[in-house]
Design a protein around this motif. Structure first.
Motif, short mmCIF file in Angstrom:
data_model
loop_
_atom_site.label_atom_id
_atom_site.label_comp_id
_atom_site.label_asym_id
_atom_site.label_seq_id
_atom_site.Cartn_x
_atom_site.Cartn_y
_atom_site.Cartn_z
N GLY A 1 3.45 4.18 0.30
CA GLY A 1 4.29 4.11 1.51
C GLY A 1 3.93 3.05 2.64
O GLY A 1 4.54 3.42 3.79
N ALA A 2 3.12 2.11 2.29
CA ALA A 2 2.72 0.99 3.29
C ALA A 2 3.92 0.36 3.67
O ALA A 2 4.90 -0.24 2.97
CB ALA A 2 1.87 0.11 3.01
N ARG A 3 4.20 -0.01 4.88
CA ARG A 3 5.55 -0.79 5.69
C ARG A 3 5.02 -2.17 5.92
O ARG A 3 5.94 -3.11 6.25
CB ARG A 3 6.05 -0.01 6.73
N GLY A 4 3.89 -2.59 5.89
CA GLY A 4 3.23 -3.76 6.59
C GLY A 4 1.81 -3.67 6.63
O GLY A 4 1.16 -2.99 6.28
N LYS A 5 1.53 -4.84 7.24
CA LYS A 5 -0.30 -5.00 7.68
C LYS A 5 -0.45 -5.51 8.95
O LYS A 5 0.38 -6.45 9.12
CB LYS A 5 -0.80 -5.96 6.48
N ILE A 6 -1.45 -5.28 9.45
CA ILE A 6 -2.01 -5.98 10.85
C ILE A 6 -2.54 -7.27 10.38
O ILE A 6 -3.32 -7.41 9.90
CB ILE A 6 -3.03 -5.10 11.54
N GLY A 7 -1.88 -8.08 11.15
CA GLY A 7 -2.18 -9.57 11.11
C GLY A 7 -3.37 -10.03 11.41
O GLY A 7 -3.87 -9.14 12.48
N TYR B 1 -3.29 -1.40 6.53
CA TYR B 1 -1.88 -1.11 6.38
C TYR B 1 -1.25 -0.02 7.24
O TYR B 1 -1.82 0.59 8.01
CB TYR B 1 -1.96 -0.47 4.77
N ILE B 2 0.01 -0.24 7.44
CA ILE B 2 1.07 0.59 8.46
C ILE B 2 1.88 1.60 7.77
O ILE B 2 2.53 0.96 6.72
CB ILE B 2 1.78 -0.55 9.36
N PHE B 3 1.86 2.61 8.34
CA PHE B 3 2.62 3.55 7.59
C PHE B 3 3.44 4.38 8.61
O PHE B 3 3.16 4.33 9.77
CB PHE B 3 1.91 4.72 6.87
N GLN B 4 4.97 4.94 8.28
CA GLN B 4 5.43 5.75 9.19
C GLN B 4 4.71 7.16 9.06
O GLN B 4 4.53 7.74 8.03
CB GLN B 4 6.93 5.65 8.69
N ASN B 5 4.57 7.63 10.19
CA ASN B 5 3.96 9.04 10.14
C ASN B 5 4.70 9.83 9.39
O ASN B 5 5.70 10.14 9.25
CB ASN B 5 3.74 9.41 11.64
N GLY B 6 3.84 10.56 8.48
CA GLY B 6 4.39 11.62 7.43
C GLY B 6 4.51 10.99 5.82
O GLY B 6 4.68 11.96 5.04
#
Length: 411
Positions: free
Chosen positions: A136-142, A215-220
Motif C-alpha cells: 500500500g505504499a504511495r511514496g517515500k519521504i525525500g 514510506y507513506i500510506f493512506q490511512n487504512g
C-alpha cells in the motif's frame, strides 16, 4: 406507482446507470495498464493457485546408461494468491432524497458526482497498487525533507499523483509488505504538483520516530501487512528474491528469473531506446514475447524526444469502453511492442510485459457498487446520521502465470 425515488428504486436506477462499460469509461483513464489487463470475474474459493513449471526432466546424455541414471522429474511450484479488498464510499443526506421528491432525476444527477468520485478514488487505488508490492505504499519521504516542518518533499516527485488534499497519512520504515506503521497520522492540506511536495496539518516529526526515507500510506491501507493487491513490484521485484522469500507461500530464490521475472539495467547507461531493445532481447532469451512497455509519462517524453523522426504512434481502442489511447511502437525481437504511459509507474523504471501472462482476477466486477441485496437495493441507511451510504470496491488480485517472461528495467 411510487411518487418519489426512494432508496430501493434508486438502487435499480443506479444499476442501469453504472453498467460495466460506464465503470470502465470512468476507471480506464486512470491507468493504461489496468485498461490493457485481461479481466476475469470468477475469483471464487479461498485462494487462487497459480502453478509454475520451471524445470524439465534432465535424464539425458550421449551414453544411454548414464543418461538413464540421471533421470529427474519436471519441476513445479505454485503460489496461493488471496483476494485483496478495497473500498471507497459516497454519502447522500436524507434531506436530499426528500427534496427531489417531484423530480426523480434531480436526485440521480445530484448523486452522480459523488458516485463518480467514489469510483475515481477506488480506480486511483487500483492504479497505484498495480505498481506496488502489496503493502500500500504511495511514496517515500525525500532526503531533503525537514522533519520539524509541515512540508514533505517526496523522494520521487512524480509520485505526487498518489496524493490528494484531505488524505490522512501513515508512515512506516517498511513498504507495508512487512513491519508496522508508526504511531500517529498526518493530513494533507496542500499539494504542490509541480514541486512534488505535500503540505501537512502538523510537523512530520509528530509521527513517532519518523525519518527521511519512510514510506507513506493512506490511512487504512496498512492495518496489517500486505493487505492491498499485489502489483508488478511484487511479482517482478526490483531486487531478486533471497533465500527465505515468501511470496504467497513460495520461496522464489531457487530460480529468481523464472519465478520472479527479469531485472535489467543498462550497464553503461545509454539511450532509452537502446535500453528497451536490449531488455527485449533478454526477455526473448527467457522465452517471453514482450508486447507492452510501461513507462512514467516523464520518461516516455524523453524517449519520444530522443527517437525524433523514428517515432511511430499507433492508436488503440479498448473494446469494452468508449475510449482509446495512443502507443509508441518499438520493434522487439518477437514483433512490435506498444510503449505506453502510466502515471503510476515509478520514475526511472519501466516494465516490459508479455501481456498474455497477466490477469486481473476478481470476485464479480472491479470496481463495482458493493452490497446489492435481493431487491436491488444499493444504498444503505447510516444508523448514526440522517444519510445513506453507497459503497464501491472490489475483491481480487493481480495474477501472472509466467513471471520469467516479464521484466523490470532501470533507465
Amino acid at each position: 406507482m411510487a411518487s418519489s425515488l426512494d432508496a430501493a428504486a434508486l438502487g435499480a436506477v443506479l444499476k442501469v446507470q453504472y453498467n460495466q462499460k460506464k465503470v470502465n469509461n470512468l476507471c480506464y483513464r486512470e491507468s493504461s495498464f489496468f485498461a490493457k489487463l485481461k479481466k476475469n470475474q470468477k475469483f471464487g474459493g479461498k485462494v487462487e493457485q497459480v502453478t509454475f513449471k520451471y524445470g524439465n526432466p534432465q535424464g539425458r546424455g550421449a551414453a544411454f546408461a548414464v543418461a538413464q541414471g540421471n533421470i529427474t522429474t519436471s519441476v513445479y511450484d505454485a503460489v496461493n494468491v488471496t483476494r485483496a479488498k478495497d473500498y471507497a464510499f459516497a454519502n447522500i443526506e436524507g434531506e436530499m432524497i426528500d427534496a427531489a421528491k417531484d423530480n426523480e432525476y434531480a436526485l440521480l444527477d445530484g448523486l452522480k458526482s459523488e458516485i463518480d468520485g467514489a469510483f475515481y478514488t477506488c480506480a486511483r487505488s487500483i492504479a497505484n497498487s498495480l505498481f506496488q508490492a502489496g503493502g500500500g505504499a504511495r511514496g517515500k519521504i525525500g532526503a531533503s525533507t525537514v522533519l520539524a516542518s509541515t512540508l514533505l518533499v517526496l523522494e520521487d516527485p512524480n509520485s505526487v499523483v498518489n496524493f490528494e488534499k484531505g488524505m490522512v497519512l501513515n508512515l512506516s520504515a517498511t513498504d507495508g509488505t512487512s513491519g508496522t506503521k508508526r504511531t500517529g497520522t498526518l493530513t494533507v492540506v496542500g499539494v504542490d504538483r509541480d514541486a512534488g511536495t505535500l503540505t501537512l496539518n502538523a510537523n512530520i516529526s509528530t509521527v513517532g520516530s519518523a525519518i527521511q526515507g519512510d514510506y507513506i500510506f493512506q490511512n487504512g491501507d496498512f492495518e496489517t501487512a500486505k493487505s492491498m493487491l499485489t502489483g508488478l513490484a511484487g511479482w517482478i521485484p526490483f531486487v531478486a528474491p533471497a533465500p527465505g522469500d515468501n511470496f504467497f507461500g513460495l520461496d522464489r530464490s531457487s530460480d529468481p528469473t523464472r519465478l520472479a521475472g527479469i531485472r535489467f539495467t543498462q550497464s553503461s547507461g545509454g539511450p532509452y531506446e537502446e535500453t528497451l531493445i536490449k531488455c527485449a532481447a533478454r526477455v526473448d532469451r527467457e522465452g517471453g514475447r514482450p508486447d507492452t512497455v510501461i513507462m512514467n509519462p516523464i520518461d516516455y517524453g524523453q524517449l519520444v524526444v530522443a527517437m525524433g523522426s523514428k517515432v511511430i504512434i499507433d492508436n488503440k481502442q479498448l473494446p469494452d469502453a468508449d475510449i482509446g489511447f495512443r502507443a509508441l511502437q518499438l520493434n522487439g525481437p518477437k514483433g512490435p511492442m506498444d510503449v505506453i504511459t502510466d502515471a503510476n509507474c515509478p520514475s526511472g523504471y519501466f516494465y516490459m510485459l508479455t501481456m498474455s501472462t497477466w490477469e486481473f482476477k476478481t470476485l464479480l466486477g472491479a470496481p463495482r457498487i458493493l452490497g446489492e441485496t435481493g431487491d436491488g437495493l444499493k444504498l444503505l441507511r447510516n444508523p448514526q446520521s440522517d444519510s445513506y451510504q453507497l459503497r464501491v470496491g472490489y475483491y481480487g488480485n493481480l495474477l501472472c502465470d509466467a513471471p520469467g517472461w516479464n521484466a523490470v528495467g532501470k533507465l
